[in-house]
Design a protein around this motif. Structure first.
Motif, mmCIF file in Angstrom:
data_model
loop_
_atom_site.group_PDB
_atom_site.id
_atom_site.type_symbol
_atom_site.label_atom_id
_atom_site.label_comp_id
_atom_site.label_asym_id
_atom_site.label_seq_id
_atom_site.Cartn_x
_atom_site.Cartn_y
_atom_site.Cartn_z
ATOM 1 N N LEU A 16 0.847 -1.191 0.000
ATOM 2 C CA LEU A 16 0.000 0.000 0.000
ATOM 3 C C LEU A 16 0.884 1.243 0.000
ATOM 4 N N LEU A 17 1.192 1.724 -1.197
ATOM 5 C CA LEU A 17 2.135 2.827 -1.319
ATOM 6 C C LEU A 17 1.585 4.114 -0.719
ATOM 7 N N SER A 18 0.272 4.293 -0.763
ATOM 8 C CA SER A 18 -0.306 5.488 -0.154
ATOM 9 C C SER A 18 -0.055 5.501 1.348
ATOM 10 N N GLU A 19 -0.085 4.326 1.971
ATOM 11 C CA GLU A 19 0.194 4.242 3.402
ATOM 12 C C GLU A 19 1.671 4.496 3.685
ATOM 13 N N MET A 20 2.534 3.923 2.860
ATOM 14 C CA MET A 20 3.962 4.130 3.057
ATOM 15 C C MET A 20 4.337 5.600 2.877
ATOM 16 N N ALA A 21 3.654 6.277 1.951
ATOM 17 C CA ALA A 21 3.940 7.692 1.739
ATOM 18 C C ALA A 21 3.629 8.504 2.983
ATOM 19 N N GLN A 22 2.628 8.073 3.759
ATOM 20 C CA GLN A 22 2.237 8.792 4.968
ATOM 21 C C GLN A 22 3.013 8.344 6.205
ATOM 22 N N THR A 23 3.606 7.157 6.145
ATOM 23 C CA THR A 23 4.183 6.549 7.347
ATOM 24 C C THR A 23 5.698 6.499 7.343
ATOM 25 N N ALA A 24 6.291 6.092 6.224
ATOM 26 C CA ALA A 24 7.729 5.808 6.190
ATOM 27 C C ALA A 24 8.548 7.066 5.927
ATOM 28 N N GLN A 25 9.560 7.273 6.745
ATOM 29 C CA GLN A 25 10.503 8.379 6.526
ATOM 30 C C GLN A 25 11.636 7.949 5.600
ATOM 31 N N ASP A 26 12.013 6.671 5.678
ATOM 32 C CA ASP A 26 13.072 6.119 4.835
ATOM 33 C C ASP A 26 12.517 4.949 4.049
ATOM 34 N N LEU A 27 13.217 4.598 2.960
ATOM 35 C CA LEU A 27 12.802 3.475 2.126
ATOM 36 C C LEU A 27 13.995 2.589 1.783
ATOM 37 N N VAL A 28 13.720 1.286 1.737
ATOM 38 C CA VAL A 28 14.611 0.319 1.102
ATOM 39 C C VAL A 28 13.778 -0.307 -0.009
ATOM 40 N N VAL A 29 14.199 -0.109 -1.259
ATOM 41 C CA VAL A 29 13.429 -0.573 -2.412
ATOM 42 C C VAL A 29 14.220 -1.652 -3.131
ATOM 43 N N VAL A 30 13.584 -2.792 -3.376
ATOM 44 C CA VAL A 30 14.252 -3.921 -4.020
ATOM 45 C C VAL A 30 13.442 -4.390 -5.222
ATOM 46 N N GLY A 31 14.124 -5.064 -6.123
ATOM 47 C CA GLY A 31 13.494 -5.672 -7.280
ATOM 48 C C GLY A 31 14.290 -6.880 -7.712
ATOM 49 N N ARG A 32 13.598 -8.014 -7.874
ATOM 50 C CA ARG A 32 14.275 -9.267 -8.236
ATOM 51 C C ARG A 32 15.444 -9.573 -7.307
ATOM 52 N N GLY A 33 15.255 -9.277 -6.031
ATOM 53 C CA GLY A 33 16.251 -9.603 -5.022
ATOM 54 C C GLY A 33 17.402 -8.638 -4.906
ATOM 55 N N ARG A 34 17.431 -7.611 -5.758
ATOM 56 C CA ARG A 34 18.537 -6.652 -5.745
ATOM 57 C C ARG A 34 18.092 -5.314 -5.172
ATOM 58 N N LEU A 35 19.039 -4.599 -4.603
ATOM 59 C CA LEU A 35 18.751 -3.275 -4.093
ATOM 60 C C LEU A 35 18.589 -2.297 -5.253
ATOM 61 N N ILE A 36 17.485 -1.566 -5.255
ATOM 62 C CA ILE A 36 17.252 -0.510 -6.237
ATOM 63 C C ILE A 36 17.593 0.842 -5.634
ATOM 64 N N ALA A 37 17.167 1.069 -4.392
ATOM 65 C CA ALA A 37 17.461 2.354 -3.756
ATOM 66 C C ALA A 37 17.324 2.242 -2.255
ATOM 67 N N GLN A 38 18.143 2.999 -1.534
ATOM 68 C CA GLN A 38 17.962 3.228 -0.106
ATOM 69 C C GLN A 38 18.162 4.710 0.124
ATOM 70 N N ARG B 96 3.068 20.918 -8.024
ATOM 71 C CA ARG B 96 2.582 19.545 -7.908
ATOM 72 C C ARG B 96 3.776 18.603 -7.843
ATOM 73 N N ARG B 97 3.936 17.968 -6.724
ATOM 74 C CA ARG B 97 5.034 17.012 -6.579
ATOM 75 C C ARG B 97 4.566 15.619 -6.980
ATOM 76 N N GLY B 98 5.494 14.822 -7.442
ATOM 77 C CA GLY B 98 5.166 13.457 -7.823
ATOM 78 C C GLY B 98 4.770 12.627 -6.619
ATOM 79 N N SER B 99 4.192 11.474 -6.863
ATOM 80 C CA SER B 99 3.745 10.589 -5.790
ATOM 81 C C SER B 99 4.725 9.437 -5.611
ATOM 82 N N LEU B 100 4.638 8.795 -4.459
ATOM 83 C CA LEU B 100 5.456 7.611 -4.223
ATOM 84 C C LEU B 100 5.104 6.522 -5.221
#
Length: 327
Positions: free
Chosen positions: A186-208, A283-287
């Protein structure tokens, strides 16, 4: 603090987690994001010692999970809300956990009240709805008053009030200096809750990085402007090479200026031309927009008729630069 270094996990020929490294800091809510099949659940299981990595290691406050004497006092986790014996009551389930970690029985009553299950504490857990089971799982995670908390899809099955409650709970726990690591689709929830992100795809780190950095880097910001002299402003902006389009609205037409542009730039141009402005907003982009853009090559199954997606784009792991996404 949670520190993962070079985590790798294979199931046969399938690489579920591929040389994954990241850090989850205390005092922050860190969202763990990725498409289905990205390796999030496997990673959380390795943090808790439920799966053994083929390479790499993960430490919780400097120790592996198996080195913790009474783990519930250090780390609490909700991975599967239905992991409860169906014939046990909520109270009996929590008492069993408390006894296994040397926790006082009074703590059971405290967490039942905290999650709102006191009135059903003696009912069999097998008869609980998914939302009630989620609350029981959160109670179990909080039982040892741990400094580190892991939640996998904690809002599944919760009603709007429950979602608001768990959102505020996670923020409060982080504000107390605890480490909060939460996986959610639920990205809308993460946008309101998370200050930091760890984003992965196919087991690899995409961004922190921070959530704000992720959104600003991977999504488009635009400027919306309304004016009774809109045509005149449009001509001037086009002559200066700005990309824009007209957006109809109930309050009249507006210009949306996109690309590398700021509200200050548009406002100064309007002032130079003596153009009256009724609106000048950013207008800023969304998570969600940022997530879709950066994880598009890591989606396992598409809904555009193309079937399974191809391998992750080469170099996607290189988006990590000095703790933030590559700018």
């Amino acid at each position: 603090m949670i520190e993962a270094v070079g985590l790798t996990k294979r199931y046969g020929r399938t690489v579920a987690v591929d040389n994954l490294s990241f850090t989850v800091k205390p005092g922050r809510v860190t969202g763990f994001l990725g498409p289905n099949g990205a390796g999030k659940s496997t990673t959380m299981r390795m943090i808790l010692g439920l799966d053994r990595p083929d390479a790499g290691q993960v430490r919780i406050d400097g120790k592996t999970y198996h080195q913790l004497d009474r783990p519930l006092r250090t780390v609490g986790a909700l991975l599967d809300a239905k992991w409860v014996h169906p014939n046990r009551s909520a109270r009996a389930h929590l008492r069993w956990l408390a006894r296994s970690n040397g926790l006082p029985n009074r703590r059971v009553g405290e967490v039942l009240e905290l999650v709102g299950l006191t009135s059903v504490a003696d009912r069999r857990a097998g008869g609980f709805s998914l939302g009630m089971s989620q609350r029981l799982g959160i109670a179990a995670a909080l039982l040892g008053d741990p400094q580190i908390l892991l939640f996998d899809e904690p809002v599944n099955g919760l009603d709007p009030e429950g979602i608001h409650w768990i959102r505020q709970l996670m923020k409060r726990l982080a504000a107390e200096g605890r480490t909060v690591f939460v996986s959610s689709h639920l990205l809308s929830e993460m946008a309101q809750t998370a200050q930091d992100l760890v984003v992965v795809g196919r087991g690899r780190l995409i961004a922190q990085c921070t959530t704000a950095e992720f959104v600003d880097t991977a999504s488009e910001t635009s400027v919306r402007v309304r004016s009774p002299q809109l045509d005149r402003l449009r001509e001037v902006l086009l002559r200066k090479g700005y990309a824009l389009h007209v957006e109809p609205g109930v309050d009249g037409n507006a210009l949306v200026v996109t690309g590398s542009v700021t509200s200050e730039q548009v406002g100064e141009i309007a002032a130079e031309q003596d153009v009256v402005l009724h609106e000048l907003s950013v207008r800023r982009g969304s998570l969600e927009e940022a997530f879709m853009r950066l994880t598009g090559d890591s989606v396992e199954y598409r809904t555009d008729g193309q079937g399974p997606a191809g391998p992750a784009a080469a170099g996607s792991e290189d988006l990590m630069v000095a703790g933030g996404v590559n700018r």
